[in-house]
Design a protein around this motif. Structure first.
Motif, short mmCIF file in Angstrom:
data_model
loop_
_atom_site.label_atom_id
_atom_site.label_comp_id
_atom_site.label_asym_id
_atom_site.label_seq_id
_atom_site.Cartn_x
_atom_site.Cartn_y
_atom_site.Cartn_z
N GLY A 36 0.83 -1.20 0.00
CA GLY A 36 0.00 0.00 0.00
C GLY A 36 0.86 1.25 0.00
N PRO A 37 0.43 2.28 -0.73
CA PRO A 37 1.26 3.49 -0.82
C PRO A 37 1.44 4.21 0.51
N ASP A 38 0.49 4.08 1.43
CA ASP A 38 0.61 4.76 2.71
C ASP A 38 1.76 4.23 3.56
N ARG A 39 2.21 3.04 3.27
CA ARG A 39 3.34 2.48 4.02
C ARG A 39 4.65 3.20 3.73
N ARG A 40 4.70 3.96 2.64
CA ARG A 40 5.91 4.70 2.28
C ARG A 40 6.00 6.05 2.98
N VAL A 41 4.94 6.49 3.64
CA VAL A 41 4.93 7.82 4.26
C VAL A 41 6.10 8.03 5.22
N PRO A 42 6.43 7.08 6.10
CA PRO A 42 7.57 7.34 6.99
C PRO A 42 8.87 7.60 6.24
N VAL A 43 9.11 6.87 5.18
CA VAL A 43 10.35 7.05 4.42
C VAL A 43 10.31 8.38 3.66
N VAL A 44 9.17 8.68 3.04
CA VAL A 44 9.04 9.91 2.26
C VAL A 44 9.12 11.14 3.15
N ALA A 45 8.72 11.02 4.40
CA ALA A 45 8.80 12.17 5.32
C ALA A 45 10.15 12.25 6.03
N LEU A 46 10.71 11.13 6.43
CA LEU A 46 11.90 11.17 7.28
C LEU A 46 13.23 11.15 6.53
N ALA A 47 13.31 10.46 5.40
CA ALA A 47 14.58 10.44 4.65
C ALA A 47 14.99 11.83 4.18
N PRO A 48 14.06 12.65 3.63
CA PRO A 48 14.46 14.01 3.28
C PRO A 48 14.84 14.86 4.49
N LEU A 49 14.22 14.57 5.63
CA LEU A 49 14.59 15.27 6.86
C LEU A 49 16.03 14.97 7.24
N PHE A 50 16.42 13.71 7.18
CA PHE A 50 17.81 13.34 7.48
C PHE A 50 18.77 13.97 6.48
N ALA A 51 18.39 13.94 5.20
CA ALA A 51 19.25 14.53 4.17
C ALA A 51 19.42 16.04 4.39
N SER A 52 18.35 16.71 4.77
CA SER A 52 18.45 18.16 5.00
C SER A 52 19.31 18.46 6.22
N ALA A 53 19.30 17.58 7.21
CA ALA A 53 20.17 17.76 8.38
C ALA A 53 21.63 17.63 7.98
N VAL A 54 21.92 16.70 7.07
CA VAL A 54 23.28 16.55 6.56
C VAL A 54 23.70 17.79 5.79
N ILE A 55 22.82 18.27 4.93
CA ILE A 55 23.12 19.48 4.16
C ILE A 55 23.31 20.66 5.11
N GLY A 56 22.45 20.78 6.11
CA GLY A 56 22.57 21.88 7.07
C GLY A 56 23.87 21.86 7.83
N SER A 57 24.34 20.67 8.21
CA SER A 57 25.61 20.61 8.93
C SER A 57 26.78 21.00 8.04
N SER A 58 26.64 20.81 6.73
CA SER A 58 27.73 21.20 5.83
C SER A 58 27.77 22.70 5.59
#
Length: 197
Positions: A36-58
């Motif tokens: 089901g597509p709703d099962r991807r919501v945690p990944v679609v919400a949290l993976a970009p959050l982690f990536a933005s934290a990496v970009i922010g630290s740089s």
């Protein structure tokens, strides 16, 4: 440009972005997202959050005084830095949801990467690069936990990190956050951080 990248630990950021992509791929597989597509919501919400934290630290620089007194303006380097890492993160993370339905597929991942990075860039200007991840983390966490089951036009705009990829209101908010936050960072740079005693 090479010295600029090294002073901002861009090579380390690239390695962590690759690791984040690997984690997102593993999570999508582990969540049985094909059910089901709703099962991807945690990944679609949290993976970009982690990536933005990496970009922010740089965005942190140890030589803030030198940057501000340089003969050449730094806004071009900041712009290339922010755009390059954001584009790379969006491209890498969208691979984690390729081949899935478009509801929470690559477009939602790209949108969330842009929005979270914009919030992080703005926070780097206000709070400093080391704490730049905090507002995006608080916002995405609150939206993820609090918007389940609610509907309406306002929710589409305010809860953009957990909306399907085709929602125009969610795209408008994410793009607005990226443009405003990115412009603020490019013009002003990250806030100087005290060394402490």
């Amino acid at each position: 440009m090479l010295l600029y990248a090294r002073s901002r630990t861009v090579p380390r950021a690239l390695a962590v972005l690759l690791a984040t992509t690997g984690l997102a791929l593993w999570a999508v597989h582990g969540l049985d997202a094909y059910l089901g597509p709703d099962r991807r919501v945690p990944v679609v919400a949290l993976a970009p959050l982690f990536a933005s934290a990496v970009i922010g630290s740089s965005l942190h620089t140890a030589s803030d005084e030198l940057d501000r007194t340089a003969a050449r303006p730094w806004w071009q380097r900041r712009l290339v830095h922010l755009l390059a890492l954001t584009a790379l993160a969006a491209a890498l993370l969208s691979v984690a949801v390729l081949g899935h339905a478009s509801v929470f597929g690559p477009s939602a991942m790209i949108r969330n990467t842009l929005g979270c990075t914009g919030v992080t860039a703005a926070a780097a200007t206000v709070l400093g690069a080391r704490l730049s991840w905090l507002p995006a983390f608080g916002y995405v966490s609150a939206v993820y936990l609090g918007s389940a089951g609610t509907h309406g036009r306002a929710v589409t705009v305010l809860a953009w990190p957990v909306q399907p990829g085709g929602e125009t209101g969610a795209w408008a908010m994410a793009l607005g956050a990226f443009v405003v936050g990115g412009a603020l960072y490019v013009v002003r740079g990250a806030r100087a951080e005290g060394t402490g005693a």
